[in-house]
Structure formats: structure tokens, C-alpha cells
Design a protein around this motif. Structure first.
Motif, mmCIF file in Angstrom:
data_model
loop_
_atom_site.group_PDB
_atom_site.id
_atom_site.type_symbol
_atom_site.label_atom_id
_atom_site.label_comp_id
_atom_site.label_asym_id
_atom_site.label_seq_id
_atom_site.Cartn_x
_atom_site.Cartn_y
_atom_site.Cartn_z
ATOM 1 N N UNK A 140 -1.219 -0.767 -4.663
ATOM 2 C CA UNK A 140 -2.535 -1.576 -4.634
ATOM 3 C C UNK A 140 -2.173 -2.815 -4.840
ATOM 4 N N UNK A 141 -1.194 -3.250 -5.937
ATOM 5 C CA UNK A 141 -0.645 -4.348 -6.300
ATOM 6 C C UNK A 141 0.121 -5.187 -5.262
ATOM 7 N N UNK A 142 0.812 -4.239 -4.373
ATOM 8 C CA UNK A 142 1.478 -4.878 -3.288
ATOM 9 C C UNK A 142 0.446 -5.475 -2.297
ATOM 10 N N UNK A 143 -0.691 -5.022 -2.019
ATOM 11 C CA UNK A 143 -1.662 -5.636 -1.231
ATOM 12 C C UNK A 143 -2.437 -6.884 -1.733
ATOM 13 N N UNK A 144 -1.903 -7.093 -3.076
ATOM 14 C CA UNK A 144 -2.395 -8.398 -3.637
ATOM 15 C C UNK A 144 -3.588 -8.427 -4.535
ATOM 16 N N UNK A 145 -3.999 -7.346 -4.849
ATOM 17 C CA UNK A 145 -5.094 -7.005 -5.628
ATOM 18 C C UNK A 145 -5.015 -6.956 -7.019
ATOM 19 N N UNK A 146 -5.868 -7.280 -7.870
ATOM 20 C CA UNK A 146 -5.775 -7.215 -9.454
ATOM 21 C C UNK A 146 -6.350 -5.795 -9.847
ATOM 22 N N UNK A 147 -5.691 -5.418 -11.140
ATOM 23 C CA UNK A 147 -6.067 -4.058 -11.478
ATOM 24 C C UNK A 147 -6.529 -3.830 -13.045
ATOM 25 N N UNK A 148 -7.556 -3.267 -13.149
ATOM 26 C CA UNK A 148 -8.154 -3.271 -14.437
ATOM 27 C C UNK A 148 -8.725 -1.850 -15.199
#
Length: 587
Positions: free
Chosen positions: A472-480
Motif C-alpha cells: 500500500x505504501x508503494x502505491x503512495x498511500x498513507x496508513x493509519x
């Protein structure tokens, strides 16, 4: 698929063998010899007083029985076994050192199967044992299994249900009996002939077995042995015993899965053949305390379900049935709402704690029922989860929220959207592909999308989840991680997660600043987050005291009714513009 081969078929050397003898050394010698022959499932009993109860509970395939024992002799044990329905056909080999003809005659009259003289000749014992077990296996096949499907028949079903009830009573656990009733078989037989009808029944049995062995059923019920409780108890009836029941929802889940299989036409003889079905459910102890009563209650419930049309499920209990009808009606309405796109999103503003400018929005799913009006997510989300709708519903939420974020950006409102992801959505094999599709279709900036996971999702199957999070991070998204602090198991893993944000659960905000426990927990979370380079959002802020304390503690962002209730997309945009027009808005 040959259904008969899927039923529990034990080779002879896996047979359960018991021995009752008051001399332990004799038992040890027989056990050693049997193990050399490959028979490893052996139990010896020296106490003849309690022996019958143990034998009935264990249900062995064969019993070696000594005749001469103190207190209770072998004749009395044999008589009790033959008077018990569960053991009346149990093969019993009498071991005796007596050549007395009268004793042998008496044992035969009581139902002894064979005799072996002490000391036992090993070759003779091996031959007698194999012959008797072979005959028993053949007799069992004829007596206890349906010749067409290979499933246990009604007689074996009653025996196994009786055993399950004994365990349920002992462990104080509930139990459910599911009666799956087919109808339309007569039409199939008249249209295609009895041969095709038989093939159809075999295919149905195979499909049902695969269904109860499926991973989702096993995971939901916590029982990977459900298939052993499946029987064919009539021409058009199958029965499933669900032991160790934790809640009625487990029985409903299994029933729904079984019916979902039958909704798909069976392909036979270059024809698609549809058979209707319904399921009736009875539960122990409410609807019966013995096999016959529970089976009858389940059958009656199936008959009532049939009156409601195809693929209905009905509990025998009237109260439970009302709840089931309500749940199934709600499930049907949910499916219709999803097809009609009757859901909508609300957005709760997230503000920078220092500047009080809107920096983000938590996406919240809402549903207004055409008859009931607004339905709480606490009501419809569990139904969506249990009916397998959450993956599709979650995909709709993600795509719609991304589309809205892209529209806001186009209008000049540059805020992030936080989107909750359910466990079913996250654990589906299609999750990453689904996210890619949403990003590509909506054109949203991935950096303005925050994927929120609950703490329980994050810490389950940690290694696999860390891999997914990095994707998910590799797609540029932020994670919470949402609701942080409700489960401390994540503290040992949190340093390994590629997280950008932690959200403090409302339960710890409610007591601020007066409750020392809440103060300590919130302070610890803030300190940990700062050291790990993560942003912190406080949820559920409702008064000025909570807000001022969080500002003093350098909390990054705030959300809650103190600032705003969830808003429509249009009202949210207006709220952002209002906040931007003032340096420090007062709420």
C-alpha cells in the motif's frame, strides 16, 4: 467427485479396540502384540464397575472381554452392553481360561461374537481380529451409510447426534441441527429419469460436503470437523449437526452457505438443473434434549421455511425465528441498496490542533432505508459482514471517497480522506488490485488518501499484513491504525508497521483531563508516536477541556463533535471554506 470417498473411512488398523480385564499384565501383553500388528488405537480397562460407561462413551470397533472379574463379571458387562442401543452390535471377543461349556453357552446367549482361550495364540488372535473387523466394516457400510451418496444415514446420524448431545451437556455448550430439505426432485426424475436424479443427488451431496469444509465456514464456526456431522436422512433431506455452538449466527451462516451452493444450477447431462431448497434449524437445549426431538424440530422448521418460498432459513424457536427473519430481510435490503447505490458517505472534519484548519476528513458510511429511515452502521455492518457483502461494500466506499477527494482538490479544497478498511476487505486476495483500480479510475492523489485499519486487523497474521502494508505504501498511500489503545497486543509490532498515523480511541479521550488512567495512556501514546515519527489524531473530542489538554500535549489533529458532526460532501466543503476564512475559528 466421488462423495463416498469423502466420508470418514478408516483402515482396519485404525480401528478403536478396547480390552476389559482385571489383570493389567494381560492388557499390556495384548497391547504390545496389537501394536506390532499396526493397531495403535487401543485402550485397556481394569475396573469392571465403570467399564460399561467408558465403553459406551468411547464407542470402540471391537472389545476383548474377560469373564472372570471381581465385583462385576464379564457376563454382567456383556448383558449391559447388549441392552444399550449404542453397543448392542459391538463385536465382543471373550477371552477365557475356562473350557467350561456352560460358561461359553451363557456368553453366546448374551451375545458374545467369538472366543479366544488364554493364554492367547498370537496368530489366531490376529486372524480372528482381522476377520471380525472386516465383517464389521462391511456391515457398518450397509447399516449406517447411504448407498447412493456415501454419507451417514439416519441411523448413524442419530447415534452421532446422541454422542454430540452427551458432550454438549457435559460441557454446557449449545448445539444446532440443520435440516436441509430439497424439493423439485420429482420434476427432475419425471423430466430426465431416475439415473439423472441419482447423479444429481450425488453431486449435491459432494457440493454440500465441500461447502462445510470450505475455509470461510471453518473460520466462522471455529470447527473444521462439521463435515463429520453431515448425513442423508431421507430421499430429499440432508442433516448437519453443528456442535460447540457459540451463537445462533453460526448456524445461520452455515445454512446460508449451504443454500448459496444450491442456488447455482447443477450441470448434468448437458443440462443446467435447478433444485430448490430450504433449511430448518433446531437448537439444544431449547428445542429438544434427545436426537429424535431435535431432528423432528428441525424437520418441522424446514417445512415452515418451505412455505416462505425457496432458499429460506427458519429456526424452530419462534423468538429466534423472528430475529432470523429480521436479519435476512435486512440482508436482502442491503443487497438491493448496494445494487441501487442507495448508500452515501458522510465526512467528519479533522482539524490541525494548533491552527484549527481542516486538514482531513474521516469517511463514514451511511444508509437511509426507504421504510425504516436512517439505519445505524452498528446494525447493518455486522449483517453485511456475516452475509459476505463487506468486500463489495468496502470497495464502493473506497472508490466513492477517492472520487470525492479528487473532486474537492479540483474545487480548491486540498484535504486528505481517511477510509476505514474492514477485515474481510483487507484479507481478500483481491485487496491490492481493488485499491489500484480505485486510484486509477478516480485519478486521486494517493498521498491524500489515508487507509485506516483497526488494531485487531493490524496484529492478526502479522508477517503477511506487513507485506500488504508495504504494498500500500508503494502505491503512495498513507496508513493509519484506528481505535489505537483498545488492544495492547499491537505495541510489540507497531515499530515494524510502515504507519504514518495513530488514532487514539474515543474511550481514552472521554476521561480527559480528569481521569488519571486516561491521561497516562494518552500521554504514553503521544510520546511513543513522536519517537516513531508518527502523527496522532484524537477521536471523539467533545468539549473544550479535552481540546485544550490535547493541544498542550502536542497532539497533531483533532476530530469530534466539539468541532463538527459528520457532514455531507457539500457541507464539508463549505465548512472547510469557513475555517480557512478565519485565522483561528472559535467553536
Amino acid at each position: 467427485m466421488d462423495t463416498a470417498n469423502t466420508v470418514d473411512r478408516q483402515p482396519l488398523n485404525n480401528s478403536v479396540i478396547m480390552m476389559l480385564d482385571d489383570e493389567p499384565i494381560i492388557i499390556d501383553l495384548i497391547q504390545i502384540f496389537l501394536e506390532d500388528l499396526g493397531y495403535t488405537n487401543f485402550t485397556g480397562i481394569t475396573d469392571s464397575v465403570t467399564a460399561v460407561d467408558k465403553i459406551v462413551e468411547c464407542q470402540p470397533d471391537l472389545l476383548f472381554l474377560d469373564l472372570v472379574m471381581p465385583e462385576v463379571d464379564g457376563f454382567e458387562v456383556l448383558a449391559k452392553l447388549r441392552n444399550n442401543e449404542a453397543t448392542q452390535h459391538l463385536p465382543v471377543i471373550v477371552l477365557t481360561s475356562s473350557s467350561d461349556a456352560q460358561s461359553k453357552l451363557q456368553a453366546l446367549e448374551l451375545g458374545a461374537t467369538d472366543f479366544l482361550a488364554k493364554p492367547v495364540n498370537e496368530s489366531e488372535l490376529a486372524l480372528r481380529l482381522r476377520n471380525i473387523l472386516t465383517v464389521k466394516a462391511y456391515q457398518n457400510q450397509l447399516m449406517y451409510y447411504d448407498s447412493l451418496t456415501g454419507l451417514p444415514n439416519r441411523k448413524l446420524c442419530q447415534v452421532r447426534l446422541g454422542q454430540s448431545l452427551a458432550y454438549a451437556e457435559k460441557d454446557q455448550r449449545a448445539l444446532a441441527v440443520l435440516n436441509l430439505n430439497l424439493y423439485g426432485l420429482r420434476t427432475v426424475q419425471d423430466s430426465f429419469g431416475s439415473s439423472v436424479c441419482d447423479k444429481l443427488l450425488k453431486q449435491i451431496a459432494a457440493e454440500l460436503l465441500e461447502c462445510v469444509r470450505a475455509s470461510d465456514v471453518v473460520a466462522f464456526t471455529g470447527n473444521d470437523q462439521i463435515w463429520r456431522g453431515m448425513s442423508r436422512v431421507g430421499d430429499d433431506e440432508f442433516l448437519i449437526v453443528l456442535s460447540g455452538l457459540r451463537s445462533a449466527s453460526e448456524a445461520t451462516f452455515v445454512a446460508s452457505r449451504l443454500l448459496s451452493i444450491l442456488k447455482i444450477p447443477m450441470h448434468l447431462e448437458q443440462q443446467d438443473i435447478q433444485v430448490n431448497a430450504c433449511v430448518g434449524i433446531s437448537t439444544y437445549p431449547e428445542d429438544g434434549r434427545d436426537p429424535q426431538a431435535l431432528m423432528q424440530s428441525a424437520s418441522q422448521a424446514a417445512s415452515e421455511a418451505r412455505l416462505g418460498g425457496p432458499y429460506q432459513v427458519q429456526f424452530f424457536s419462534s423468538d429466534e425465528n423472528l430475529r432470523l427473519r429480521e436479519r435476512m430481510r435486512l440482508e436482502s435490503d442491503l443487497r438491493r441498496a448496494l445494487a441501487d447505490e442507495s448508500f452515501y458517505l458522510a465526512f467528519q472534519p479533522q482539524l490541525d490542533a494548533r491552527t484549527r484548519k481542516v486538514v482531513g476528513a474521516e469517511t463514514l458510511l451511511r444508509w437511509t432505508h426507504p421504510e425504516r429511515g436512517p439505519v445505524s452502521p452498528a446494525v447493518f455492518i455486522p449483517v453485511a459482514e456475516s452475509s459476505g457483502l463487506m468486500e463489495e461494500l468496502g470497495h464502493w466506499v473506497f472508490k466513492t471517497a477517492c472520487r470525492q477527494a479528487a473532486q474537492w482538490h479540483h474545487n480548491g479544497t486540498d484535504v486528505s480522506v481517511s477510509i476505514n478498511v474492514s477485515s474481510q476487505q483487507f484479507n481478500s486476495g483481491n485487496f491490492i488490485a481493488s485499491i489500484r483500480e480505485c486510484l486509477a479510475e478516480t485519478g486521486v492523489n494517493p498521498a491524500r488518501v489515508m487507509v485506516e485499519l483497526t488494531e485487531s486487523i493490524a496484529v492478526s497474521n502479522v508477517d503477511s499484513n506487513i507485506r500488504i502494508l508495504h504494498e500500500l505504501k508503494s502505491l503512495g498511500l498513507e496508513l493509519s491504525v484506528d481505535d489505537f489503545g483498545t488492544g495492547y497486543s499491537s505495541l510489540r509490532y507497531i515499530k515494524d508497521f510502515p504507519l504514518d498515523e495513530i488514532k487514539i480511541d474515543k474511550a481514552f479521550i472521554d476521561g480527559l483531563p480528569a481521569q488519571k488512567g486516561d491521561v497516562a495512556i494518552v500521554s504514553a501514546i503521544l510520546m511513543m508516536a513522536r519517537r516513531l515519527g508518527m502523527k496522532v489524531v484524537a477521536e471523539g473530542v467533545e468539549n473544550v477541556d479535552q481540546y485544550e489538554y490535547l493541544v498542550q500535549q502536542d497532539c497533531d489533529e483533532i476530530q469530534g463533535y466539539f468541532f463538527s458532526r459528520p457532514l455531507s460532501a457539500e457541507d464539508f466543503e463549505a465548512f472547510c471554506n469557513q475555517c480557512s476564512s478565519r485565522a483561528a475559528p472559535v467553536f
